[in-house]
Design a protein around this motif. Structure first.
Motif, short mmCIF file in Angstrom:
data_model
loop_
_atom_site.label_atom_id
_atom_site.label_comp_id
_atom_site.label_asym_id
_atom_site.label_seq_id
_atom_site.Cartn_x
_atom_site.Cartn_y
_atom_site.Cartn_z
N GLN A 1 -9.17 -6.49 -1.41
CA GLN A 1 -9.32 -5.05 -1.70
C GLN A 1 -8.00 -4.29 -1.62
O GLN A 1 -7.97 -3.09 -1.85
N ALA A 2 -6.92 -4.99 -1.29
CA ALA A 2 -5.62 -4.34 -1.11
C ALA A 2 -4.93 -4.10 -2.44
O ALA A 2 -5.27 -4.70 -3.47
N PRO B 1 -8.90 -2.97 5.03
CA PRO B 1 -8.86 -3.94 3.93
C PRO B 1 -8.36 -3.36 2.60
O PRO B 1 -7.87 -4.11 1.75
N LYS B 2 -8.46 -2.04 2.45
CA LYS B 2 -8.02 -1.40 1.20
C LYS B 2 -6.59 -0.85 1.31
O LYS B 2 -6.19 0.03 0.55
N ALA B 3 -5.82 -1.40 2.22
CA ALA B 3 -4.46 -0.89 2.47
C ALA B 3 -3.58 -0.95 1.22
O ALA B 3 -3.71 -1.84 0.38
N LEU B 4 -2.69 0.03 1.14
CA LEU B 4 -1.65 0.04 0.11
C LEU B 4 -0.38 -0.53 0.73
O LEU B 4 0.16 0.03 1.69
N LEU B 5 0.08 -1.64 0.18
CA LEU B 5 1.24 -2.33 0.72
C LEU B 5 2.46 -2.09 -0.17
O LEU B 5 2.41 -2.29 -1.38
N GLY B 6 3.55 -1.68 0.43
CA GLY B 6 4.83 -1.59 -0.27
C GLY B 6 5.61 -2.87 0.03
O GLY B 6 5.96 -3.11 1.19
N ILE C 1 1.47 -7.21 9.11
CA ILE C 1 0.80 -7.00 7.82
C ILE C 1 -0.67 -7.39 7.92
O ILE C 1 -1.56 -6.67 7.44
N ALA C 2 -0.95 -8.54 8.55
CA ALA C 2 -2.33 -9.01 8.67
C ALA C 2 -3.17 -8.05 9.49
O ALA C 2 -4.34 -7.78 9.14
N SER C 3 -2.61 -7.50 10.58
CA SER C 3 -3.36 -6.55 11.41
C SER C 3 -3.76 -5.32 10.62
O SER C 3 -4.88 -4.80 10.78
N LEU C 4 -2.85 -4.85 9.77
CA LEU C 4 -3.16 -3.70 8.93
C LEU C 4 -4.33 -4.03 8.00
O LEU C 4 -5.28 -3.24 7.88
N LEU C 5 -4.27 -5.19 7.34
CA LEU C 5 -5.33 -5.56 6.40
C LEU C 5 -6.67 -5.79 7.10
O LEU C 5 -7.73 -5.53 6.53
N GLN C 6 -6.61 -6.27 8.34
CA GLN C 6 -7.86 -6.47 9.09
C GLN C 6 -8.51 -5.14 9.46
O GLN C 6 -9.74 -5.02 9.46
N ILE D 1 1.66 5.04 0.76
CA ILE D 1 1.71 3.63 1.13
C ILE D 1 1.41 3.51 2.63
O ILE D 1 1.96 4.27 3.44
N ASP D 2 0.55 2.57 3.00
CA ASP D 2 0.22 2.40 4.42
C ASP D 2 1.34 1.71 5.19
O ASP D 2 1.64 2.07 6.33
N LEU D 3 1.95 0.69 4.57
CA LEU D 3 3.05 -0.03 5.21
C LEU D 3 4.08 -0.40 4.15
O LEU D 3 3.76 -1.12 3.20
N GLN D 4 5.28 0.10 4.31
CA GLN D 4 6.39 -0.21 3.39
C GLN D 4 7.31 -1.23 4.04
O GLN D 4 7.87 -0.97 5.11
N ILE D 5 7.44 -2.39 3.43
CA ILE D 5 8.33 -3.43 3.93
C ILE D 5 9.70 -3.25 3.27
O ILE D 5 9.81 -3.02 2.06
N LEU D 6 10.75 -3.35 4.08
CA LEU D 6 12.12 -3.19 3.59
C LEU D 6 13.01 -4.29 4.13
O LEU D 6 12.85 -4.74 5.25
N GLY D 7 13.97 -4.70 3.30
CA GLY D 7 15.14 -5.40 3.79
C GLY D 7 16.28 -4.40 3.76
O GLY D 7 16.09 -3.21 3.45
N VAL D 8 17.48 -4.85 4.05
CA VAL D 8 18.64 -3.95 3.98
C VAL D 8 19.83 -4.72 3.42
O VAL D 8 20.05 -5.88 3.77
N GLY D 9 20.55 -4.09 2.49
CA GLY D 9 21.73 -4.72 1.94
C GLY D 9 22.92 -4.60 2.87
O GLY D 9 22.92 -3.78 3.80
#
Length: 242
Positions: free
Chosen positions: A61-62, A29-34, A21-26, A127-135
Motif C-alpha cells: 500500500q506504500a 502501511p500507506k506511508a509515502l517514502l522518499g 523504514i520497516a517500522s514506519l511501514l508496519q 513524505i513520511d520519511l525522506q532518505i538522503l545520502g550526502v555528497g
C-alpha cells in the motif's frame, strides 16, 4: 539537534536503516517514502528485501518518490536511477509499479518533466520519511552548493566533483550525464522525518560540516539543521568527527 546513530558494523548499519523504514511501514502501511540511490543505501535495501521475504514488512500500500534522476538516460539504462531502484528494491518486494515514482530523466523536455514532478509531489502530500545520502561537497539529492538553492524539482547542472565521484559507475567520466532532475530543498525539508545516511572515512568531514557548521547554501546538507525530525545514521568512520 539531529538524532545521531553510530553503527558499529556494516551489518548493524543496514539493520538499523532497514528497521527505521520497516517500522514506519508496519505502523503506517500507506506511508509515502522518499527514496535515494547510491552505494550507501544498497545494503539497507537488501535488508528490507530480506524482511519482506520473512513476512515482516509489506510495501503493497506504500508509495515511493525518488529524489533524482540523470537527464538523458533511458529508464532501462544500467546506470539510471529507475533501473537501480527496480534492481535493488522494487522488483524484489510487493510495491505496485504504478506507486513508484522516479523523475523521468529521458523526457525530451526535462524542464517540463521537473515541473510535473513538483505537481506530483504536491498532490501526494507530505513524505513520511525522506532518505538522503550526502555528497562530498554537501549536496543532498543533486542540489549542488551555490549562492542560492531551488525550492522545488528542477534541472541542475552537475558539479564536476559530483561527476568525478559518480564516474566509477560508468566506463569513463565522459559517459556521466552533465545534468540531472532533482527534488528541491523545500520539497526535501517538507518531509515529516528525514533519514540521512553516510558511510566511510571520506564522508567524515562533510558530515561534521553539515551537522555542526554554519547553515549555508554552500553546504546544502547543513539546511537539515533547520528540520525538527532528522535521524543521522553513520558508520564509525563517517561519524568520527561528530
Amino acid at each position: 539537534m539531529p538524532n545521531i546513530i553510530k553503527a558499529q558494523t556494516e551489518e548493524q548499519f543496514n539493520d538499523i536503516g532497514a528497521g527505521i523504514i520497516a517500522s514506519l511501514l508496519q505502523s503506517n502501511p500507506k506511508a509515502l517514502l522518499g527514496l535515494a540511490t547510491g552505494s550507501t543505501p544498497v545494503g539497507v535495501y537488501k535488508r528490507l528485501v530480506e524482511l519482506f521475504n520473512e513476512g515482516s514488512v509489506s510495501f503493497a500500500q506504500a508509495q515511493s518518490y525518488n529524489l533524482d534522476e540523470y537527464v538523458g538516460l533511458p529508464a532501462d539504462h544500467p546506470e539510471s536511477y529507475r533501473r537501480f531502484m527496480d534492481d535493488k528494491l522494487f522488483s524484489l518486494v510487493d510495491i505496485l509499479p504504478e506507486n513508484t515514482h522516479v523523475p523521468p530523466g529521458s523526457d525530451p523536455d526535462p524542464q517540463q518533466a521537473a515541473a510535473e514532478y513538483t505537481k506530483l509531489l504536491e498532490r501526494a502530500g507530505r513524505i513520511d520519511l525522506q532518505i538522503l545520502g550526502v555528497g562530498h561537497n554537501g549536496h543532498i539529492g543533486f542540489n549542488e552548493p551555490g549562492e542560492e538553492l531551488e525550492g522545488f524539482t528542477h534541472v541542475v547542472t552537475l558539479d564536476e566533483s559530483t561527476r568525478k565521484a559518480n564516474a566509477r559507475f560508468f566506463n569513463s567520466i565522459d559517459e556521466v550525464p552533465v545534468q540531472a532532475i532533482t527534488m528541491g530543498i523545500a520539497s526535501i525539508l517538507h518531509a515529516k522525518q528525514i533519514l540521512l545516511m553516510a558511510r566511510g572515512a571520506d564522508k567524515a568531514e562533510i558530515i561534521a560540516r553539515a551537522l555542526q557548521g554554519p547553515v549555508t547554501t554552500e553546504c546544502p546538507a547543513s539546511l537539515l539543521q533547520t528540520h525538527p525530525n532528522v535521524i543521522v545514521l553513520v558508520d564509525q568512520e563517517a561519524g568520527r568527527l561528530i
